[in-house]
Design a protein around this motif. Sequence first.
Motif, PDB file in Angstrom:
ATOM      1  N   PRO A 338      18.291  -6.222 -26.655  1.00  0.00           N
ATOM      2  CA  PRO A 338      17.938  -5.076 -25.453  1.00  0.00           C
ATOM      3  C   PRO A 338      17.625  -6.181 -24.155  1.00  0.00           C
ATOM      4  O   PRO A 338      17.730  -7.195 -24.368  1.00  0.00           O
ATOM      5  CB  PRO A 338      16.996  -4.374 -25.682  1.00  0.00           C
ATOM      6  N   ARG A 339      17.564  -5.483 -23.084  1.00  0.00           N
ATOM      7  CA  ARG A 339      17.317  -6.306 -21.745  1.00  0.00           C
ATOM      8  C   ARG A 339      15.844  -6.737 -21.959  1.00  0.00           C
ATOM      9  O   ARG A 339      14.820  -6.009 -21.433  1.00  0.00           O
ATOM     10  CB  ARG A 339      17.358  -5.228 -20.569  1.00  0.00           C
ATOM     11  N   LEU A 340      15.760  -7.999 -22.658  1.00  0.00           N
ATOM     12  CA  LEU A 340      14.306  -8.376 -22.876  1.00  0.00           C
ATOM     13  C   LEU A 340      13.499  -8.710 -21.526  1.00  0.00           C
ATOM     14  O   LEU A 340      12.599  -8.283 -21.590  1.00  0.00           O
ATOM     15  CB  LEU A 340      14.320  -9.443 -23.860  1.00  0.00           C
ATOM     16  N   ASN A 341      14.208  -9.390 -20.517  1.00  0.00           N
ATOM     17  CA  ASN A 341      13.386  -9.748 -19.268  1.00  0.00           C
ATOM     18  C   ASN A 341      13.185  -8.735 -18.356  1.00  0.00           C
ATOM     19  O   ASN A 341      14.488  -8.341 -17.743  1.00  0.00           O
ATOM     20  CB  ASN A 341      14.129 -11.117 -18.802  1.00  0.00           C
ATOM     21  N   PRO A 342      12.097  -8.231 -18.079  1.00  0.00           N
ATOM     22  CA  PRO A 342      12.166  -7.106 -17.076  1.00  0.00           C
ATOM     23  C   PRO A 342      12.666  -7.432 -15.681  1.00  0.00           C
ATOM     24  O   PRO A 342      12.755  -6.554 -14.879  1.00  0.00           O
ATOM     25  CB  PRO A 342      10.458  -6.937 -17.140  1.00  0.00           C
ATOM     26  N   ALA A 343      12.648  -8.675 -15.410  1.00  0.00           N
ATOM     27  CA  ALA A 343      13.166  -9.051 -14.205  1.00  0.00           C
ATOM     28  C   ALA A 343      14.589  -8.851 -13.982  1.00  0.00           C
ATOM     29  O   ALA A 343      15.097  -8.801 -12.737  1.00  0.00           O
ATOM     30  CB  ALA A 343      12.906 -10.698 -14.058  1.00  0.00           C
ATOM     31  N   TYR A 344      15.247  -8.779 -15.097  1.00  0.00           N
ATOM     32  CA  TYR A 344      16.877  -8.487 -15.092  1.00  0.00           C
ATOM     33  C   TYR A 344      17.118  -7.297 -15.817  1.00  0.00           C
ATOM     34  O   TYR A 344      17.986  -6.919 -16.347  1.00  0.00           O
ATOM     35  CB  TYR A 344      17.473  -9.499 -15.628  1.00  0.00           C
ATOM     36  N   SER A 345      16.238  -6.028 -15.558  1.00  0.00           N
ATOM     37  CA  SER A 345      16.441  -4.780 -16.150  1.00  0.00           C
ATOM     38  C   SER A 345      17.696  -4.058 -15.880  1.00  0.00           C
ATOM     39  O   SER A 345      18.215  -3.219 -16.671  1.00  0.00           O
ATOM     40  CB  SER A 345      15.514  -3.958 -15.926  1.00  0.00           C
ATOM     41  N   SER A 346      18.301  -4.399 -14.815  1.00  0.00           N
ATOM     42  CA  SER A 346      19.674  -3.806 -14.441  1.00  0.00           C
ATOM     43  C   SER A 346      20.844  -4.601 -14.923  1.00  0.00           C
ATOM     44  O   SER A 346      21.934  -3.993 -15.020  1.00  0.00           O
ATOM     45  CB  SER A 346      19.545  -3.786 -12.878  1.00  0.00           C
ATOM     46  N   ASN A 347      20.704  -5.871 -15.579  1.00  0.00           N
ATOM     47  CA  ASN A 347      21.646  -6.447 -16.072  1.00  0.00           C
ATOM     48  C   ASN A 347      22.239  -5.761 -17.348  1.00  0.00           C
ATOM     49  O   ASN A 347      21.866  -5.154 -18.297  1.00  0.00           O
ATOM     50  CB  ASN A 347      21.261  -7.835 -16.599  1.00  0.00           C
ATOM     51  N   GLU A 348      23.694  -5.566 -17.244  1.00  0.00           N
ATOM     52  CA  GLU A 348      24.446  -4.606 -18.108  1.00  0.00           C
ATOM     53  C   GLU A 348      25.114  -5.705 -19.457  1.00  0.00           C
ATOM     54  O   GLU A 348      25.915  -5.284 -20.078  1.00  0.00           O
ATOM     55  CB  GLU A 348      25.541  -3.717 -17.537  1.00  0.00           C
ATOM     56  N   THR A 349      24.671  -6.940 -19.193  1.00  0.00           N
ATOM     57  CA  THR A 349      25.244  -7.863 -20.277  1.00  0.00           C
ATOM     58  C   THR A 349      24.870  -7.571 -21.722  1.00  0.00           C
ATOM     59  O   THR A 349      25.636  -7.669 -22.636  1.00  0.00           O
ATOM     60  CB  THR A 349      25.182  -9.406 -19.943  1.00  0.00           C
ATOM     61  N   THR A 350      23.558  -7.176 -21.815  1.00  0.00           N
ATOM     62  CA  THR A 350      23.092  -6.844 -23.118  1.00  0.00           C
ATOM     63  C   THR A 350      22.634  -5.566 -23.226  1.00  0.00           C
ATOM     64  O   THR A 350      22.161  -4.940 -22.037  1.00  0.00           O
ATOM     65  CB  THR A 350      21.882  -7.778 -23.362  1.00  0.00           C
TER      66      THR A 350
END
Length: 629
Positions: A338-350
Amino acid sequence: MKRYGIISLLSLLVMTACQDYLDIVPDNVATIDNAFTNRNEAEKFLFTCYSYLPQESYVYENPALLGGDELWTYWPITGLSRLPSLPQQIARGNQGIVDPYLNYWDGWQAGKPLFRALRDCNIFLEKVDQVVDLDPFMKDRWVAEVTFLKAYYHFYLMRMYGPIPIVDKNIPISASKEEVRVFRRPVDEVTDYIISLIDAAAPQLPDIIQNRASELGHITKPIALAIKARILVTMASPLYNGNRDYASLTNKDGTKLFAEQESDAKWTRALQACEEAIAACDVANIKLFKFNSNLVDINERLRQEMDLRNSIAEPWNEEVIWGFTNGTGSGIQWQAMPRLNPAYSSNETTTGQLAPTLKIVENFYTRRGLPINQDRTWDYNGRYDLKTADIEEQDYLQQGYTTVALHMQREPRFYASLAFDGSLWYMQNGTWTVQAKAGQAQSRKSAFGYSITGYFPKKLVNWKFVIQAGQAISVEQYPWPVIRLADLYLLHAEAANEVHGSTDVAFEYLDRVRERAGIPKLREAWSQYARNPEFIQTKEGLREIIHQERMNELAFEGHRFWDLRRWKEASEEMNKPVYGWDIDQELAGNYYRRKLLYSQRFTAPRDYLWPISEYSMVVNPNLVQNPGW
């Protein structure tokens, strides 16, 4: 095999037309002969033979990842989700004969054309003597590699379809219509043929790869013998060994395709193969993986988790017997984390959209190394009760966080394999919290890209995977472990139990796996903590535990799908409902309610084997269909 992409054009040249039949030599002899004019061209054809290997780490091609009951996804699957719908159609009981899903017989619907692979292997074996500048030692090795691949492709087809035609030689283009219309052969005959190929190949294969910079992924002797052990254990198992459900499956000339009587000799043969393979692994210094804790400052409990996770995801670690290099790496990791890092919560890579089912979560042991319903020190009836994590669980759970008792006091493989609401996820760049209730960082954010059950298969993600700003990532790719030593050890335990019963022979390698997993040896666990200590003293009881041990050790690696079939347990397990948590809830009391996701359908004996497509049945009237289709 990094050069697979380079030889795709050559593959197209030598794989022309003739798809109506299994193994006809294409009418482009000049092109094929040109492929063997020198060493470089012959090596390209060698890579073509490798290129047909199904990509085990690729959820689009491997039915064992999303076609069973181990991992689940939301439904319907759309193009935006970057998930395949075909395996899930199999999991949902929607396989059919008109256009079968993952059809490796014809090479349709995401299945590779394995009969074409056999044809190209035969071409290589027939033509390689023409190469004038090929060293005899290397020629013998290449011949052995292709001979093994020929055996493996036969096995892959037989595991899916049961009795198959044997493609020993290619049928010439001048063959008559009747010569082309081949028959399926009995499974015991096919097995003997496959094993004869492996036995011929193994002595010519190296114990280890010396030139690791360019040859990792080539077949070795330990690979050949480990796969031989897997094949013989498979063929000794109930699906193939005296299966009366298939007594009526015969060719049109009356040839029976399954033996009706069970043979104990098959288990003896399988055990001998396991011992031979383990000996070859010892020579090659293949051993159960242990994490080098000198690299980082971690405590003993976390080091135990890294032992387990990195036995899968550490590239070319000492436990991997056969690492598959084509199509491995980041893809399945993106789907698992999942998107582990809240700083990149919009990242759709994971996305974390490969979701372990609640059934699998409950299959893992307690910390005592026992099934959760057998451990008298563990509250089985209260497993869904809310509970707050305390300092005793500080290495696995977030202190003071409310979760369920099901997540507490479980074996190290549970925490190494799974992440969930309230868990911790250790990575090289830090320890991340997983909070998956509605509105939290790892919860559902849109119509796709989330875990439908609330669980994530942590073990599939390398600990060096890092999400950076925007879409940038740093991902450690690893070869998918087609077979690793723990798998071979458990195959040995299974065969030993069938031959010798509940004796030291059956416990030896089983306990080695348990020791690395951080749980007590089997007899110790059952004698001290079990509700029914006598259970493992019988062949039947130990068989059940070995089956569960395989499920836990090899979770999410694509083995459960085939194991349930060969054990004839799929009709029970895959007719159970699929559950997850109620992931769209904000409060723990509402979130931790079991939610029915799907009522699976598995029809026996039909669904144990793939159907042959109607098209192939029309083209070749000598073929007979599998029962129930």
